[in-house]
Design a protein around this motif. Structure first.
Motif, PDB file in Angstrom:
ATOM      1  N   ALA A 227       0.838  -1.199   0.000  1.00  7.29           N
ATOM      2  CA  ALA A 227       0.000   0.000   0.000  1.00  7.29           C
ATOM      3  C   ALA A 227       0.873   1.250   0.000  1.00  7.29           C
ATOM      4  CB  ALA A 227      -0.920  -0.001   1.217  1.00  7.29           C
ATOM      5  N   HIS A 228       1.860   1.274   0.918  1.00  5.88           N
ATOM      6  CA  HIS A 228       2.703   2.467   1.030  1.00  5.88           C
ATOM      7  C   HIS A 228       3.623   2.641  -0.168  1.00  5.88           C
ATOM      8  CE1 HIS A 228       1.146   2.323   5.152  1.00  5.88           C
ATOM      9  NE2 HIS A 228       1.338   3.621   5.135  1.00  5.88           N
ATOM     10  N   ALA A 229       3.802   1.546  -0.927  1.00  2.31           N
ATOM     11  CA  ALA A 229       4.564   1.657  -2.177  1.00  2.31           C
ATOM     12  C   ALA A 229       3.621   1.950  -3.345  1.00  2.31           C
ATOM     13  CB  ALA A 229       5.338   0.367  -2.428  1.00  2.31           C
ATOM     14  N   ARG A 230       2.354   2.226  -3.046  1.00  3.60           N
ATOM     15  CA  ARG A 230       1.319   2.510  -4.064  1.00  3.60           C
ATOM     16  C   ARG A 230       1.180   1.349  -5.041  1.00  3.60           C
ATOM     17  NH1 ARG A 230       0.059   7.783  -4.501  1.00  3.60           N
ATOM     18  NH2 ARG A 230      -1.937   6.866  -5.008  1.00  3.60           N
ATOM     19  N   ARG A 231       1.320   0.133  -4.521  1.00  2.00           N
ATOM     20  CA  ARG A 231       1.256  -1.052  -5.379  1.00  2.00           C
ATOM     21  C   ARG A 231      -0.035  -1.852  -5.198  1.00  2.00           C
ATOM     22  NH1 ARG A 231       5.710  -3.296  -7.919  1.00  2.00           N
ATOM     23  NH2 ARG A 231       7.571  -1.999  -7.910  1.00  2.00           N
ATOM     24  N   LEU A 232      -1.009  -1.289  -4.515  1.00  2.00           N
ATOM     25  CA  LEU A 232      -2.312  -1.955  -4.376  1.00  2.00           C
ATOM     26  C   LEU A 232      -3.397  -1.000  -4.848  1.00  2.00           C
ATOM     27  CD1 LEU A 232      -2.239  -3.695  -0.841  1.00  2.00           C
ATOM     28  CD2 LEU A 232      -1.970  -4.777  -3.085  1.00  2.00           C
ATOM     29  N   THR A 233      -4.217  -1.485  -5.732  1.00  2.00           N
ATOM     30  CA  THR A 233      -5.325  -0.644  -6.185  1.00  2.00           C
ATOM     31  C   THR A 233      -6.532  -0.832  -5.267  1.00  2.00           C
ATOM     32  OG1 THR A 233      -6.626   0.008  -8.112  1.00  2.00           O
ATOM     33  CG2 THR A 233      -6.259  -2.336  -7.807  1.00  2.00           C
TER      34      THR A 233
END
Lengths: 400, 400
Positions: B390-396
């Motif tokens: 999430a914090h790596a913006r890797r979950l939509t």
């Protein structure tokens, strides 16, 4: 934690675990002072334990869920309260020390009042005196049905226990208690085809009882609910590899302890009696469940002062419990019973665990507010057992 | 979080996640000072990270449950440690870099001492030197059985690895290690009808090994346990849509990383070597697992000072990790290994996550006590992976 995992990891040693359950421990702020029963009571020993222990708030069943005594205790014993359920009839039997056999079906009974059309006008028959209840039960005990033994035992006021004893009985049965007034009690219905014979039997009992009660206003009819057989539960001692002893003054709690395979010790009638029992049997068991009832009774009575006094009575025995030097000492509640609500409630329950291997939280006091900030935070009561076993060094490593 | 959910939501971008695992990170207060290893060590960089990060305590398996290295790491990688299990035999193979094939069955072996009646008198054969173990293994490797290839590999002291290689082998097999002395080791038994052929094979091996070991006191017999095949696990990279690289000095941790499909990079023998590897491969991977062992070894040795020193060694590389500018930097442990217990323990483990999108908790230091008050509180280690993604913006978004 799943009991199968605990069973797999349990190891034995000579440590001792003591679980003190103050029934209905948690409370709510008094509207005048803003302080809860625990905050208002003078409990220096519990407060000192909170300084020396790991603390938190247990969630007996779930957020917002008010537990009955069965689920409240089973959780503390490590049993998932949704997986292991105790029917109302069985709980009633436990509460009066009636020894259920595996083939028995038990139901909770109410004497009630019906009008000339058979409609319920008072579900509790004006709360008849317990002596009247006993007399009615003695009469109903004379009902004879083919192939089944019948027990009708008084409980308190309008409440009684019905037990049907025969081979092959089933408990998938609907209630005759409509839970409201103005309607005729429905017959017992089988909730599956295999329970049809038992349903017929129960209805024959109800019909004969109705004849005998006819005209005995206000207790001129009865209602049955919570048909249940004695549940099969794995024994705590088998799962955990320890000898578990229970000390409780009230039968229902002895019964719950017996359900999970604990050895029930003679407890007397006071907390001092219980303490004497604990001391006497200290070397015979590895795990002790010590139950104290008055915190709950006072809460149910809505008597804030009496609940404070009960908490102070618990507090006074803490030094003596510590003198026994348990490896793990826990103070817990099966649920909250705030005097402000005059009933069990859903509020999480203060908890503490003292052990050489638990880092003290250094809380200034033992109550709902401080325990919220303890290192265990808000946690499921079913985790109390694995925590106790871990701190008693009774669980080996999971996985290589 | 269920891995299927992560798989469904994973998206790719060019962010980088770095997970530093200090093995056995958590500790307990020293009895003299009341301060834990983390509290006593001089770790200014970790302390500053605690100020800049989101912190908490991870629960590797559950409250009260002490994790082995397998479950401890699998949890941090997002794998439910009850659903994904690694057998003792497989872990032993991973630990010596033995490459198991899918058809292999592996077991952990002990050389042991038996008396003239065949009863075990020492389950560890007096902990024979590793060289003696190697010699015995070389001898046992010559055992020839029809239709199966046999590998007997020394591990350390009395410990060895047995691998049976053939098509159709099953691992539902009981141990021959009775886990206590004074009894004759039982034969391998099939725990299901489909494993009977493998059980016969294993017993033929044991019989021949017993002949060869006869008279070679103290290692005159062997014990086998934890028969297991290489488990099938979904690859982390497939689930998360990233390239995962592992850097670990010890074979077991490289093996665990390989189990979840990470690419294992050459790590050298020191933390500086690992750091060099990390720098060298920084642009080739999206997720890095960097494993540091000495915190655990020192804890297992009961050496408080050595554990402090190990923590200080970890602390010293933090600025260099930060210089790489990972989008998500996490410091975690697979479990606690308090010097006071000289073993893995059940205590929750300090954790921090630094990212542009994580609000700093502004904790004054990084240790068991402060992290308890972090914004993540006490949380399951299996949630580390979704948090990192999430914090790596890797979950939509989940759901519309």
């Amino acid at each position: 934690m799943d009991l199968d995992v605990i069973r797999e990891l349990a190891i034995t040693n000579d440590t001792k675990i003591l679980l003190l359950v103050a029934d209905g421990l948690g409370g709510l702020p008094h509207p005048d002072t803003g302080r809860s029963e625990l905050e208002a009571a003078n409990i220096p020993h519990l407060d000192r334990l909170a300084d020396e222990s790991m603390c938190g708030l247990t969630l007996p069943v779930g957020l917002g869920i008010t537990p009955g005594s069965g689920p409240g205790h089973l959780s503390l014993f490590g049993y998932d309260p949704f997986k292991y359920t105790v029917g109302r009839g069985v709980l009633e039997a436990l509460g009066i020390d009636f020894h259920l056999k595996p083939q028995d079906v038990a139901a909770r009974g109410n004497f009630c009042t019906v009008d000339s059309e058979g409609r319920v006008t008072d579900r509790r028959a004006g709360r008849i005196p317990t002596e009247d209840c006993a007399e009615l039960c003695a009469d109903l005990s004379q009902i004879a049905l083919r192939d089944v033994e019948i027990f009708v035992e008084p409980v308190r006021e309008h409440r009684f226990l019905l037990v049907l004893r025969a081979e092959g009985l089933r408990d998938q049965l609907s209630d005759t208690d409509p839970q409201r007034e103005g309607v005729v009690p429905p017959p017992v219905e089988a909730l599956g085809p295999e329970a049809e014979a038992t349903a017929r039997l129960a209805n024959r009992f109800v019909a004969q009882a109705a004849q005998r009660l006819n005209g005995r206003h206000p207790a001129n009819m009865l209602l049955l609910r919570g048909f249940a057989k004695h549940p099969q539960m794995p024994a705590m001692g088998d799962i955990c590899g320890f000898r578990a002893g229970a000390i409780a003054v009230y039968p229902m709690y002895r019964g719950l302890a017996k359900l999970v395979g604990m050895t029930v010790l003679p407890a007397g009638t006071t907390l001092q009696d219980e303490l004497a029992t604990l001391r006497e049997h200290w070397h015979e068991f590895d795990f002790f469940f010590l139950h104290y009832k008055r915190t709950d009774s006072a809460g149910e009575d809505g008597d804030f002062e009496a609940k404070m006094a009960a908490l102070e009575e618990v507090d006074a025995i803490i030094p003596e419990l510590c003198d026994l030097e348990p490896d793990v000492l826990m103070v817990a509640g099966d649920h909250s019973t705030p005097a402000a609500l005059r009933a069990h409630s859903w509020h999480p329950v203060p908890f503490l665990l003292r052990s050489r291997w638990a880092v003290p939280d250094r809380l200034s006091a033992f109550n709902e507010r401080t325990c919220r900030g303890g290192s265990l935070g808000l946690f499921p009561a079913t985790e109390v057992l694995p925590l106790a076993m871990a701190h008693a060094r009774r669980l080996t490593k999971y996985g290589a």
